[in-house]
Design a protein around this motif. Structure first.
Motif, mmCIF file in Angstrom:
data_model
loop_
_atom_site.group_PDB
_atom_site.id
_atom_site.type_symbol
_atom_site.label_atom_id
_atom_site.label_comp_id
_atom_site.label_asym_id
_atom_site.label_seq_id
_atom_site.Cartn_x
_atom_site.Cartn_y
_atom_site.Cartn_z
ATOM 1 N N LEU A 16 0.841 -1.209 0.000
ATOM 2 C CA LEU A 16 0.000 0.000 0.000
ATOM 3 C C LEU A 16 0.872 1.253 0.000
ATOM 4 C CD1 LEU A 16 -2.863 1.150 0.084
ATOM 5 C CD2 LEU A 16 -2.731 1.106 2.556
ATOM 6 N N THR A 20 1.077 3.727 -3.160
ATOM 7 C CA THR A 20 0.672 5.123 -2.940
ATOM 8 C C THR A 20 1.754 6.071 -3.452
ATOM 9 O OG1 THR A 20 -0.491 4.410 -0.959
ATOM 10 C CG2 THR A 20 -0.161 6.765 -1.214
ATOM 11 N N LEU A 23 1.753 5.847 -7.222
ATOM 12 C CA LEU A 23 0.571 6.537 -7.746
ATOM 13 C C LEU A 23 0.817 8.038 -7.811
ATOM 14 C CD1 LEU A 23 -2.417 6.288 -8.585
ATOM 15 C CD2 LEU A 23 -3.020 6.491 -6.204
ATOM 16 N N TYR A 24 1.492 8.537 -6.800
ATOM 17 C CA TYR A 24 1.786 9.967 -6.740
ATOM 18 C C TYR A 24 2.839 10.347 -7.789
ATOM 19 C CZ TYR A 24 2.802 14.546 -4.818
ATOM 20 O OH TYR A 24 2.975 15.896 -4.669
ATOM 21 N N SER A 27 1.981 10.224 -12.297
ATOM 22 C CA SER A 27 0.697 10.886 -12.485
ATOM 23 C C SER A 27 0.290 10.961 -13.955
ATOM 24 C CB SER A 27 0.743 12.279 -11.883
ATOM 25 O OG SER A 27 1.807 12.995 -12.438
ATOM 26 N N HIS A 28 1.257 10.794 -14.867
ATOM 27 C CA HIS A 28 0.917 10.961 -16.281
ATOM 28 C C HIS A 28 0.952 9.656 -17.036
ATOM 29 C CE1 HIS A 28 1.758 15.409 -15.948
ATOM 30 N NE2 HIS A 28 0.558 15.309 -16.441
ATOM 31 N N SER A 29 0.350 8.648 -16.489
ATOM 32 C CA SER A 29 0.407 7.373 -17.188
ATOM 33 C C SER A 29 -0.812 6.535 -16.825
ATOM 34 C CB SER A 29 1.688 6.659 -16.783
ATOM 35 O OG SER A 29 1.621 5.321 -17.119
ATOM 36 N N ALA A 30 -1.121 5.558 -17.715
ATOM 37 C CA ALA A 30 -2.251 4.664 -17.433
ATOM 38 C C ALA A 30 -1.986 3.858 -16.174
ATOM 39 C CB ALA A 30 -2.464 3.729 -18.604
ATOM 40 N N ASN A 32 -1.290 4.869 -13.347
ATOM 41 C CA ASN A 32 -1.906 5.449 -12.138
ATOM 42 C C ASN A 32 -3.310 4.886 -11.932
ATOM 43 O OD1 ASN A 32 -4.154 7.482 -12.384
ATOM 44 N ND2 ASN A 32 -2.787 8.396 -13.863
ATOM 45 N N LYS A 33 -3.988 4.579 -13.043
ATOM 46 C CA LYS A 33 -5.325 3.986 -12.946
ATOM 47 C C LYS A 33 -5.231 2.592 -12.317
ATOM 48 C CE LYS A 33 -9.103 2.973 -16.146
ATOM 49 N NZ LYS A 33 -9.419 2.927 -17.577
ATOM 50 N N LEU A 34 -4.239 1.823 -12.802
ATOM 51 C CA LEU A 34 -4.043 0.472 -12.288
ATOM 52 C C LEU A 34 -3.646 0.511 -10.808
ATOM 53 C CD1 LEU A 34 -3.973 -2.512 -13.214
ATOM 54 C CD2 LEU A 34 -1.548 -2.249 -13.467
ATOM 55 N N PHE A 36 -4.322 2.726 -8.693
ATOM 56 C CA PHE A 36 -5.487 3.116 -7.900
ATOM 57 C C PHE A 36 -6.280 1.880 -7.489
ATOM 58 C CE2 PHE A 36 -10.048 4.443 -8.026
ATOM 59 C CZ PHE A 36 -10.047 5.221 -6.885
ATOM 60 N N SER A 39 -4.353 -0.205 -5.029
ATOM 61 C CA SER A 39 -4.413 0.383 -3.694
ATOM 62 C C SER A 39 -5.729 0.067 -2.997
ATOM 63 C CB SER A 39 -4.236 1.902 -3.779
ATOM 64 O OG SER A 39 -3.053 2.189 -4.469
ATOM 65 N N LEU B 13 -5.652 8.217 -0.982
ATOM 66 C CA LEU B 13 -5.631 7.686 -2.348
ATOM 67 C C LEU B 13 -6.632 8.393 -3.235
ATOM 68 C CD1 LEU B 13 -5.241 3.895 -1.629
ATOM 69 C CD2 LEU B 13 -3.664 5.340 -2.867
ATOM 70 N N TYR B 17 -5.623 10.414 -6.493
ATOM 71 C CA TYR B 17 -6.178 10.018 -7.782
ATOM 72 C C TYR B 17 -6.858 11.208 -8.456
ATOM 73 C CZ TYR B 17 -8.241 7.022 -11.266
ATOM 74 O OH TYR B 17 -8.579 6.426 -12.459
ATOM 75 N N CYS B 20 -4.163 13.400 -9.817
ATOM 76 C CA CYS B 20 -3.592 12.840 -11.033
ATOM 77 C C CYS B 20 -4.524 13.058 -12.212
ATOM 78 C CB CYS B 20 -3.356 11.336 -10.874
ATOM 79 S SG CYS B 20 -2.140 10.963 -9.627
ATOM 80 N N ASN B 24 -3.858 15.043 -15.776
ATOM 81 C CA ASN B 24 -4.088 14.440 -17.085
ATOM 82 C C ASN B 24 -5.052 15.289 -17.908
ATOM 83 O OD1 ASN B 24 -2.470 12.323 -16.515
ATOM 84 N ND2 ASN B 24 -4.105 10.993 -15.783
ATOM 85 N N PRO B 99 -0.322 6.219 -23.334
ATOM 86 C CA PRO B 99 -1.532 5.458 -23.044
ATOM 87 C C PRO B 99 -2.765 6.347 -22.870
ATOM 88 C CG PRO B 99 0.257 4.775 -21.640
ATOM 89 C CD PRO B 99 0.695 6.032 -22.319
ATOM 90 N N ILE B 100 -2.547 7.555 -22.389
ATOM 91 C CA ILE B 100 -3.687 8.448 -22.184
ATOM 92 C C ILE B 100 -4.079 9.101 -23.504
ATOM 93 C CG2 ILE B 100 -4.442 10.556 -21.027
ATOM 94 C CD1 ILE B 100 -2.363 9.661 -18.814
#
Lengths: 117, 243
Positions: A16, A20, A23-24, A27-30, A32-34, A36, A39, B13, B17, B20, B24, B99-100
């Motif tokens: 975790l 975290t 994730l921080y 910030s500019h990539s797919a 971060n979604k994963l 999330f 987490s 989180l 998020y 982020c 984006n 990817p975005i």
């Protein structure tokens, strides 16, 4: 055995923290979604470790441990494969790996239920 | 103490998020608007669609010029390395955020077998170049226009600009192309707002969390390991389809 169960409980906390931070940073990539979702999953994992589900003695069972290991391994492959195809699951290989992962999850559940009774 | 930590981690989180997502969104809003398309299931129309696209390119770009199709393709092949060698154009526009950016660019599913049956290698190669969203889209064409303005030879400069215009017109033609039934071959999909995407991802996460909790509970003492994995896989799957 006590050490092993403590180790499993300790994993979500470390992951975790790492996810975290990642994730921080990412910030500019797919990713971060994963991260999330990872987490959220880890939070669920920690909640379950607080709840203390099942007997730790079950961890002694060799088959149970193998199924858990294979499930985690196939799931990590599935996540990696999804990332490789830029977070898509329409790829045939992704679907196959997901199916394998689901099969091992089912085996883990079945084994646990059998051992519990 | 553990419960407080979990609560704190969850709230943190969500804030991370959201932060982020905002970054984006700021990046995407600074980019030229690109068309976002959904592919029709009707692939039978490809042949006429491809021929009409090719015809438009050559009619628009080379009409009045004494140039045949083969010469045109050679010209395009020579032009491409000159443009692509300006790697900064592609790198700055796409790679760090690929990817975005990709989810917001034009995407075409190409039935390669059908195309190969109906086109020569050169035509096939040109069509792929034309439809490839990574290389030819509105911002990339604008970049070529800017480069073309630096060409000193007037005739050559005009020719490059004509080609770019022709490709732009072709893309517009593709967008407006209709099947024999009068239905649009490609449909323009409504892009979800930033809030909708964020809400959708959070809902996916919650759905994944529910699955993770259930499977974690019924899978025994390995739950702290099983639950995160199940959550991630389910949430990612739901998100991919729904968001």
């Amino acid at each position: 055995m006590k050490k092993q169960s403590q180790f499993i409980r300790f994993i979500p906390y470390v992951l975790l923290l790492v996810s975290t931070i990642l994730l921080y940073v990412n910030s500019h990539s797919a990713i971060n979604k994963l991260l999330f979702f990872v987490s959220i999953g880890l939070v669920v994992g920690i909640l379950l470790s607080i709840k203390d589900t099942g007997s730790k003695m079950i961890l002694k069972d060799k088959k149970y441990r193998i199924y858990v290991f294979l499930f985690v391994l196939s799931s990590i492959s599935a996540i990696g494969s999804m990332m490789f195809t830029l977070f898509e699951i329409s790829n045939v290989l992704n679907i196959i790996i997901l199916a394998v992962s689901a099969t091992f999850l089912l085996l883990v559940v079945i084994r646990y239920q059998r051992l519990r009774h | 103490m553990k419960r407080i930590f979990v609560l704190f981690a969850s709230v943190s989180l969500l804030f991370f998020y959201q932060g982020c997502n905002k970054e984006n969104a700021d990046y995407l809003s600074s980019q030229p608007e690109l068309p976002y398309l959904e592919h029709s299931s009707n692939v039978k129309e490809y042949k006429s669609f491809v021929s009409s696209s090719l015809n438009i390119i050559f009619q628009e770009a080379f009409d009045g010029e004494n140039i045949n199709e083969e010469q045109a393709l050679i010209f395009l092949d020579n032009l491409k390395p000159q443009i692509l060698n300006k790697t900064d154009l592609k790198t700055v526009s796409y790679l760090p955020f690929y990817p975005i950016a990709r989810s917001n660019t034009t995407e075409f599913q190409i039935d390669e077998k059908t195309l190969m049956e109906n086109l020569t290698n050169n035509q096939y190669s040109l069509v792929l170049k034309m439809l490839n969203s990574e290389t030819i889209n509105s911002s990339f064409l604008d970049a070529i226009r800017m480069e073309a303005l630096l060409i000193t030879d007037k005739a050559e400069r005009q020719l490059v600009l004509d080609i770019v215009d022709a490709i732009s017109i072709t893309i517009e033609e593709i967008l407006s192309y209709t099947t024999s039934d009068g239905e649009s071959y490609f449909t323009r999909s409504r892009q979800k707002s930033k809030g909708e995407v964020f809400a959708c991802n959070v809902v996916s996460g919650v759905v994944g969390g529910i699955f993770g909790f259930v499977f974690g509970t019924i899978s025994g003492p390995a739950a702290p390991v099983v639950a995160p994995v199940v959550t991630t896989l389910v949430a990612a799957t739901v998100s991919t389809y729904a968001c």
